[in-house]
Design a protein around this motif. Structure first.
Motif, mmCIF file in Angstrom:
data_model
loop_
_atom_site.group_PDB
_atom_site.id
_atom_site.type_symbol
_atom_site.label_atom_id
_atom_site.label_comp_id
_atom_site.label_asym_id
_atom_site.label_seq_id
_atom_site.Cartn_x
_atom_site.Cartn_y
_atom_site.Cartn_z
ATOM 1 N N THR A 50 0.842 -1.206 0.000
ATOM 2 C CA THR A 50 0.000 0.000 0.000
ATOM 3 C C THR A 50 0.872 1.248 0.000
ATOM 4 N N ALA A 51 1.933 1.241 0.819
ATOM 5 C CA ALA A 51 2.848 2.385 0.865
ATOM 6 C C ALA A 51 3.494 2.603 -0.507
ATOM 7 N N GLN A 102 6.885 5.388 6.007
ATOM 8 C CA GLN A 102 5.861 5.244 4.959
ATOM 9 C C GLN A 102 4.992 4.014 5.211
ATOM 10 N N ARG A 103 5.632 2.923 5.630
ATOM 11 C CA ARG A 103 4.862 1.717 5.922
ATOM 12 C C ARG A 103 3.910 1.954 7.100
ATOM 13 N N PRO A 131 9.272 2.420 -5.286
ATOM 14 C CA PRO A 131 9.445 0.969 -5.443
ATOM 15 C C PRO A 131 9.257 0.262 -4.097
ATOM 16 N N LEU A 132 8.742 -0.949 -4.150
ATOM 17 C CA LEU A 132 8.441 -1.706 -2.937
ATOM 18 C C LEU A 132 9.645 -1.829 -2.017
ATOM 19 N N LEU A 133 10.803 -2.080 -2.592
ATOM 20 C CA LEU A 133 12.002 -2.274 -1.783
ATOM 21 C C LEU A 133 12.532 -0.985 -1.170
#
Length: 843
Positions: free
Chosen positions: A652-653, A668-669, A660-662
């Motif tokens: 979601t973040a 942010q999470r 990018p996910l990584l």
């Protein structure tokens, strides 16, 4: 000159008051009060007045009959009775009182109608009956008592009662308003100044009713009624009265009482009579049934299978508790329909495992309207039968039926028979309502089987180690003292930290911290106020810690010890009919609300330990409400994220913040997690900004980006609100209804609350139903497989099992499998399971 004492009996008002406390013996009860007044020489003169009743229907007809009986009883006591065609007893009594005052008599009005408090003055007092531990007692209302209780002069009560009865404004609020503004006229002239939108709205909307009530409360004093000066009460008459044996026509024979609605209650203590009752309860009959007892022994069994009569069978001699248990189980096996109230409370006296569905009227009524605060027999009688019955509290006070059988047998019989009678009459009405509302499957497949699982869990209980609890309490007390001293050190002053007034003065006047909200009683020190300041002011963090520590100490360290039984286990109560969303709640003690803000709070779980030869297996659902949201909204992206078993908050973040996910940061999470869970609860931009300490604009952007990322969720939530506005209720996946009356409110805040309820109730209700299904399945599987391990606790989305060591692997596998398969969703239900030597270790 000594003023003569006079008692004026408001016959109508007394009957209306005592009727609901002593429905079958109200005449006798009033007569006994009057005799006591005469016997104790509390008066020189006595008279009574009667008027019309403010009731309709069956109750009014019965009251009229009782009124004639009371007139007969008073005539036998040589008490003069005053009546006037169409006149209220209020006006007749006030006219009599006025003329008595002119004749220099002190007047006491015996009534159940508190309207008379308006007439209290230096020479007029009011006697109102109240229920005490030993039965009816008289409360004497003088002018001083009225002022002390209401803060107003007696004549001002007319306006209090007008607001209360006409606009539905609570008595304390009405008194406060009259103290502040002095009169109704001034209050209405300045109503726009009022802080409360609710009160202002009530005043505006119900102004006509308030004025109507004010008019009706005007007391007439112009009836030409006077007492006969020659009719003082003589000693000879007192003696004669005390010798009289009063039993007016129409009183039932011993062992049989006629209820206020015409049905007969029969007490049975003889074995042959009991056998005759059971013989009449033929196979295939519909039966209303209620049991009471203690230590697994039945003390009373009430049976009803007709509209005219109800039996109360009480063990005595050859009529044993064991016999009643055997016959009750036989009736349950043979009857076509069995209806009870609160089945779980009766399971200790029966060997039932849910093999035959016994219909619990309380749970059915809860499903039909989960917003009510009570589902007792008198509530059901009023809601479904238009029948007014005295409540259990009115009849028995705080006593159980078993205790009352020893102390006030008639009231106990009345109470348990009322339960069986209402069950019998309401059974089919409630069955039809469940059918109309499409909640039959929810009732029969989830709620009723759950009764047996909750009962099993309560019977098993959870073990608490006393030494660990004491040690935990000692640690808490040390931490409390340390925190207290740190607060004094940082504030530079010793004060009562638990006093909001003193704390507010220290924080916002002495230390001049920002954000102080002044109220009428001082500065607000509510949690939401302090939590905003905590990040910047260490003393606030200490104060919040202090509050948590003291709550832990009083509620858990000290409080839990009182609930530990002789078997060293706590057998709490789990409730099905409390929450509007369908969640189970726990009381005595509440183990579902343990503070976990600090590590020491979580450590209370260390005192809960398995018995020897066992370990705890703890399993809880992972993000069940978010998974339910994904399933119900059918949002492809959200479903895909869960099917890939990825970190939903990180995903979601990544989507919301376009990184990018990584590369998603911890902050942010965290923010994405707050949005994820906030959406489930219909969070507003204001709520999110408060929770994340960001601006409302930023919070609005987060929410907008979330809905851009998961458009199916937005459409789904909008649809839930629209449907709730149309139907008046929110609906879970399993058909659970949650009425949302707030959606029709003219108040913006109420409507906004209603919209949040419409959005989150289907999700919370579905999650609650899934854990209930899981609990039923796990409990059933443990018993079906012949295992000795048992569920000992349910907390929201978590199940705790006390597992035998030799059964551990089987139990853990069974627990996870049954929880995962409790519902078929578009996304997998994930379960985290752990094993430990205490609840803390297993969590």
């Amino acid at each position: 000159m000594n003023r003569k004492k006079t008692v004026l009996i408001d016959g109508t008002g007394m009957l209306e008051e005592v009727y609901y406390a002593l429905p079958d013996n109200c005449v006798k009860g009033i007569r006994n009060v009057v005799v006591r007044i005469i016997e104790e020489k509390q008066t020189d003169y006595i008279a009574a007045a009667f008027g019309n009743f403010n009731k309709d229907g069956i109750a009014a007809e019965d009251l009229k009959k009782k009124q004639e009986l009371l007139k007969e009883a008073l005539a036998d006591l040589k008490i003069p009775v005053f009546e006037e065609e169409g006149a209220r007893s209020l006006d007749l009594i006030c006219s009599l009182a006025k003329n008595c005052e002119k004749e220099e008599k002190d007047v006491s009005v015996l009534t159940g109608n508190e309207t008379f408090l308006m007439a209290v003055n230096e020479h007029v007092t009011v006697l109102i009956p109240g229920l005490g531990e030993e039965g009816v007692k008289l409360i004497n209302w003088s002018a001083d008592r009225v002022k002390a209780e209401f803060g107003l002069e007696p004549e001002q009560l007319k306006e209090v009662f007008s607001l209360e009865r006409g606009a539905g404004i609570g008595r304390k609020t009405a008194c406060r308003l009259l103290i502040q503004y002095g009169s109704l006229k001034t209050l209405y002239g300045r109503k726009e100044e009022l802080e409360s939108d609710q009160v202002r709205k009530a005043l505006t909307e119900y102004e006509q009713q308030v004025n109507k009530e004010a008019d009706s409360l005007c007391m007439k004093t112009d009836y030409n009624l006077r007492l006969d000066e020659s009719k003082t009460i003589a000693e000879s008459e007192i003696a004669e009265i005390m010798d009289m044996d009063f039993e007016p026509a129409g009183f039932p024979e011993e062992g049989e009482e006629i209820s206020s609605s015409g049905w007969i209650k029969k007490e049975v203590t003889d074995l042959s009579d009991a056998e005759a009752v059971f013989a009449r309860c033929a196979t295939g009959a519909s039966v209303g049934l209620q049991l009471a007892g203690t230590d697994k022994k039945i003390s009373a069994l009430a049976l009803c299978f007709s509209k005219e009569e109800c039996w109360c069978l009480i063990p005595q001699g050859d009529l044993t508790s064991e016999y009643l248990k055997e016959k009750t189980e036989e009736i349950i096996r043979q009857a076509e329909e069995i209806t009870v109230l609160d089945l779980k409370s009766q399971l200790p006296f029966l060997n039932l495992n849910g093999e035959k569905t016994v219909f619990d009227a309380s749970i059915a009524a809860y499903l039909i309207d989960p917003l009510k605060s009570s589902y007792e027999y008198n509530d059901l009688a009023n809601d479904y039968l238009s029948l007014s019955l005295p409540s259990k509290t009115e009849l028995l006070g705080k006593r159980t039926i078993t205790q009352a059988l020893e102390e006030n047998r008639s009231q106990a019989v009345n109470c348990i028979c009322s339960m069986a009678y209402v069950s019998f009459l309401c059974g089919n009405i409630l069955r039809d309502e469940l059918k109309k509302t499409d909640m039959e499957q929810l009732f029969y497949d989830i709620e009723m089987p759950l009764v047996y699982s909750l009962f099993s869990m309560e019977e098993t209980g959870i073990r608490v180690e006393r030494d660990r609890l004491k040690e935990y309490g000692d640690r808490l007390k040390i931490r409390i003292k340390e925190t207290e001293l740190k607060i004094y050190e940082q504030t530079g002053e010793t004060f009562n930290i638990n006093s909001p007034k003193q704390l507010g003065e220290i924080l916002f006047e002495k230390l001049k911290l920002p954000g102080g909200k002044k109220t009428k009683t001082g500065f607000s020190t509510a949690a939401d106020v302090l939590e905003k300041l905590a990040p910047d002011f260490p003393v606030i963090e200490l104060i919040l810690d202090y509050r948590q520590l003291t709550k832990l100490n009083s509620t858990y360290a000290d409080g839990l010890a009182a609930y530990i039984g002789s078997d060293e286990r706590i057998h709490g109560t789990f409730n099905q009919t409390i929450t509007a969303t369908g969640r189970i709640s726990s009381t005595e003690p509440n183990l579902q609300n343990i503070p976990i803000r600090m590590e020491l709070g979580r450590e209370i779980r260390k005192v809960f330990v398995p018995q020897e030869g066992c370990v705890f297996v703890d399993a809880d659902y992972s993000q069940i409400e978010l998974r339910v949201l994904a399933h119900m909204s059918k949002d492809a992206r959200l479903i895909g994220a869960y099917q890939q078993a990825e970190d939903i908050h990180a995903i979601t973040a990544s989507e919301v913040f376009h990184v990018p996910l990584l590369e998603v940061t911890a902050l942010q999470r965290r923010n994405a997690k707050a949005v994820n869970f906030g959406i489930v609860y219909g969070i507003s931009s204001f709520g999110l900004s408060e929770g994340l300490s960001i601006t409302r604009k930023e919070a609005s952007e987060y929410i907008e980006k979330y809905f851009e990322t998961y458009p199916g969720v937005k459409a789904f939530l909008d649809k839930l609100v629209a449907e709730a506005k149309e139907t008046g209720y929110a609906l879970s996946m399993f058909g659970r209804r949650r009425p949302v009356p707030e959606l029709k409110s003219s108040n913006f805040m109420q409507r906004s609350f209603g919209e949040r309820v419409a959005m989150n109730s289907p999700i919370q209700g579905t999650a609650a139903d899934i854990i209930k299904i899981a609990m039923i399945r796990v409990d059933s599987a443990l018993k079906r497989q012949g295992l000795k391990s048992r569920i000992v606790l349910q907390v929201h989305d978590e199940l705790l099992i006390e597992a035998r060591l030799e059964e551990l692997d089987q139990v853990k596998k069974l627990l996870v499998e049954e929880m995962k398969s409790a519902a078929r969703l578009a996304v997998p239900l994930e379960v985290d399971a752990n094993v430990g030597e205490s609840w803390f270790d297993a969590k």
